[in-house]
Design an enzyme around this catalytic site. Structure first.
Site, PDB file in Angstrom:
ATOM      1  CG  ASP A 263      -1.979  -1.015   1.190  1.00  0.00           C
ATOM      2  OD1 ASP A 263      -2.257  -1.481   0.065  1.00  0.00           O
ATOM      3  OD2 ASP A 263      -2.536  -1.349   2.241  1.00  0.00           O
TER       4      ASP A 263
ATOM      5  CG  ASP B 229      -0.580   2.539   4.140  1.00  0.00           C
ATOM      6  OD1 ASP B 229       0.420   1.805   3.960  1.00  0.00           O
ATOM      7  OD2 ASP B 229      -1.669   2.098   4.543  1.00  0.00           O
TER       8      ASP B 229
ATOM      9  CG  ASP C  44       0.878   0.042   8.656  1.00  0.00           C
ATOM     10  OD1 ASP C  44       1.768   0.502   9.413  1.00  0.00           O
ATOM     11  OD2 ASP C  44      -0.251  -0.287   9.035  1.00  0.00           O
TER      12      ASP C  44
END
Ligand code: 0RA
Length: 659
Positions: free
Chosen positions: A523, A525, A527
């Site tokens: 992803d 993001d 994380d």
């Protein structure tokens, strides 16, 4: 450590015209275009025809190669003991000016009838014919000579202050546009100034990187103690100076800067014999990685060679000798292995010699057999003496090597288990792997995907003929803090190792690798970035060959979907989103921000991220191993402070932090 790959289908098309482009230099000023200059022009013509043969490529890497070539000539002059200051200046238009305070390039009538200055700049490999090139490097990509830089420069100007005058000549694409002229009396100036602007007709980019140049100059300063190197970037009004009294000792301290070291000071060995200098600095830290760099005449011998072999032999021998002398190893104990004594070792080996031979495909392996013995003798003596004088340090190093030996044994067992398990269950690959039909590794891809939901979309969206999907659940183990035995038995890494099929660590066999495109898809993001870093760390530390061979990639899922109901566009960044919105210029636009891969449906994922016709992949590359090691240590290692500092600095650059 990443490099943008062109979208598929454009690559060959892009490579073709470049070669053709450089074919004929533009016309020189008519009055200069006489018989003599034609002859010289012919001399450099092959360089413009096939620049790649001389500088590797015409991309950013090749562009920086021009700078190294010019800077290395000044460093050679410093290495020979004649220069102590070098200034590298990037000018506002992307031109570069390199100045040293050495003897100056020879001027005056050469036996050919031309001026020596002109010969050096217009004849291939003419540089070493003037006697000053004792430490000069022959062959390979290094030391191709300033004439290659000249041939590939829109313009070049050299000034040599010596023999009572300041002498100068100018060139365009390798062809002289002025005779060698005396600009004036020498005064108190001495040395060489070379200015040039790379030819935009040859290079894909003229964008020189301050960080890349700075990194390289810093390394050169470490390798030549006492040398001042100044970098000035007039484009951004930035400046940096390098000077290391301690030379290699400073280098090793720098490499270990974010690590806990086992001794207060690095061990340092220096031996000079005739024209040969051997220098070694080493220091242990509490990590598990080996971080050893070797150089010959300032050239990073990434494939090692005879100097490294001598060093390794001496290290293993002197630590075993000491361990027995100090009764830490008993008569009945086995010797420590080379691998054991190199765990947690940071070292730099630098030799300077006349006529170094560089071998191997990349010309990055030192071949001179005569240097091995002297390096081995010098290092064994230096380490032996240090250990006798610093027994507490010695004991810590031996204890660490013993722990390494035990862990290696445990890892071997764990790894055998993994490999046997993989082999036994044979074609029974990990249950989570959705394999592809293709069996030829060069045509097969595997997407390593974060989480089961993204894994689901990817499985639906893929082309199952050649694309495999391996979902990983949750955070993978931080390999920077774990030993190999723990790594190979970890729940998340074992399936990965089995799916890739090539083994791990010492037993890695790339011929068995099942996919030649290993694509990390996480992803966009925080994380996702973390998991990506963990995976990159894993590959860098335990399957570096996968990166070296160019098999590791990072997928680029879009961040935004911009839709008008009629047309849909995807954007990888906020800037791109804004551009699309502006271009569309209707105001019923819907902008959707993808929080994760799982939010995209299978078609969207295929279209934006997986379809080879339309996707963009970043290839993972290790430009600079020392820097990569430092970054991974900093991001993933034990010490928190350097990481905090890094995050604080980097945070200013972040526009949209998604937490
Ligand atoms: C060969 C001979 C001599 C100087 C150099 C090369 C030289 C080349 C470069 C390129 C950049 N800076 C440089 N500095 C020196 C001089 C031989 C002599 O004076 O005896």
């Amino acid at each position: 450590m990443t490099q943008e790959l062109p979208r598929r289908g454009t690559k060959e098309a892009a490579a073709e015209p470049q070669e053709a482009k450089g074919r004929r230099p533009k016309k020189a000023a008519p009055n200069e275009y006489n018989a003599a200059s034609i002859q010289i022009l012919e001399g450099l013509d092959p360089v413009r025809r096939r620049p790649g043969m001389y500088i590797g490529s015409t991309d950013a890497r090749g562009l920086h190669h021009l700078v190294w070539e010019v800077v290395d000539n000044s460093i050679d002059e410093a290495m020979a003991g004649h220069a102590s200051n070098i200034e590298v200046r990037v000018l506002a238009d992307g031109a570069v000016r390199v100045t040293d305070d050495g003897r100056g390039v020879p001027v005056g009538r050469h036996e050919s009838g031309k001026d020596a200055l002109e010969i050096v700049h217009t004849k291939l490999h003419a540089g070493s014919k003037f006697g000053g090139g004792g430490y000069k490097v022959s062959g390979g990509l290094h030391g191709v000579g300033v004439s290659v830089v000249n041939a590939l420069s829109e313009w070049l100007r050299v000034e040599s202050a010596r023999d009572g005058g300041v002498w100068s000549q100018e060139y365009s694409r390798g062809v002289p546009t002025t005779p060698v002229r005396k600009l004036g009396p020498q005064g108190n100036r001495r040395g060489t100034t070379t200015s040039f602007r790379a030819d935009p007709e040859v290079f894909e980019t003229l964008d020189l990187s301050f960080d890349t140049i700075s990194q390289r100059l810093r390394e050169s300063a470490y390798l030549n103690k006492g040398l001042w190197i100044r970098l000035i970037d007039e484009r951004a009004d930035r400046e940096r100076s390098f000077y290391f009294e301690g030379g290699l000792v400073s280098f090793v301290r720098h490499l270990n800067r974010n690590k806990e070291t086992l001794s207060a000071r690095p061990i340092y060995v220096e031996r000079r014999e005739g024209a040969t200098t051997i220098e070694v600095a080493l220091q242990y830290n509490d990590s598990y990685a080996e971080n050893v760099f070797s150089f010959a005449n300032n050239i990073n011998t990434v494939d090692g060679g005879t100097h490294l072999t001598g060093f390794r032999a001496a290290l293993t021998r002197s630590l075993n000798d000491y361990a027995r002398r100090a009764s830490i190893l008993k008569d009945s104990d086995a010797n420590l292995s080379g691998d054991d004594v190199r765990e947690g070792l940071t070292a730099v080996i630098s030799v300077k010699m006349i006529d170094p031979q560089f071998e191997g495909q990349t010309k990055a392996k030192l071949g001179n057999a005569e240097i091995k013995g002297p390096v081995e003798a010098a290092v064994a003596e230096g380490i032996g003496q240090y250990l006798d004088e610093n027994p507490a340090d010695g004991r810590r190093v031996i204890e660490k090597s013993l722990t390494a030996a035990r862990a290696r044994e445990a890892a071997r067992k764990a790894r055998d288990l993994v490999i046997r398990k993989g082999a036994l269950e044979g074609m029974s690959l990990p249950g989570k792997l959705a394999d592809c039909q293709e069996r030829d590794p060069s045509k097969s891809e595997v997407y390593i995907v974060e989480g089961d939901s993204a894994g689901g979309s990817a499985k639906q969206g893929r082309d199952r003929r050649f694309q495999a999907i391996l979902p990983l659940r949750g955070k993978i183990l931080n390999v920077e803090k774990a030993r190999l035995d723990k790594i190979v038995s970890s729940e998340n890494i074992r399936p990965l190792v089995i799916a890739l099929g090539a083994g791990i660590g010492d037993s890695l066999d790339l011929a068995k690798l099942r996919y030649h495109r290993i694509i990390i898809m996480t992803d966009a993001d925080v994380d996702g970035a973390h998991i990506r870093t963990l995976l990159l760390t894993f590959f860098y530390r335990h399957m570096p060959q996968v990166i070296e061979n160019g098999y590791l990639f990072i997928a680029q899922p879009p961040l935004f979907r911009v839709s008008t109901g009629k047309v849909t566009h995807y954007a990888a960044s906020e800037t791109e989103r804004d551009e699309i919105v502006k271009k569309l210029a209707v105001k019923n636009i819907t902008v959707q921000r993808f929080k994760g891969l799982g939010e995209m449906n299978a078609d969207q994922l295929w279209e934006t991220t997986m379809n080879p016709e339309t996707r963009t992949l970043l290839r993972a590359e290790v430009e600079d191993a020392a820097e990569a090691d430092a970054v991974f240590t900093m991001l993933m290692g034990e010490r928190v402070e350097p990481r905090k500092d890094f995050i604080k600095t980097e945070a200013r650059k972040v526009q949209n932090l998604d937490v």
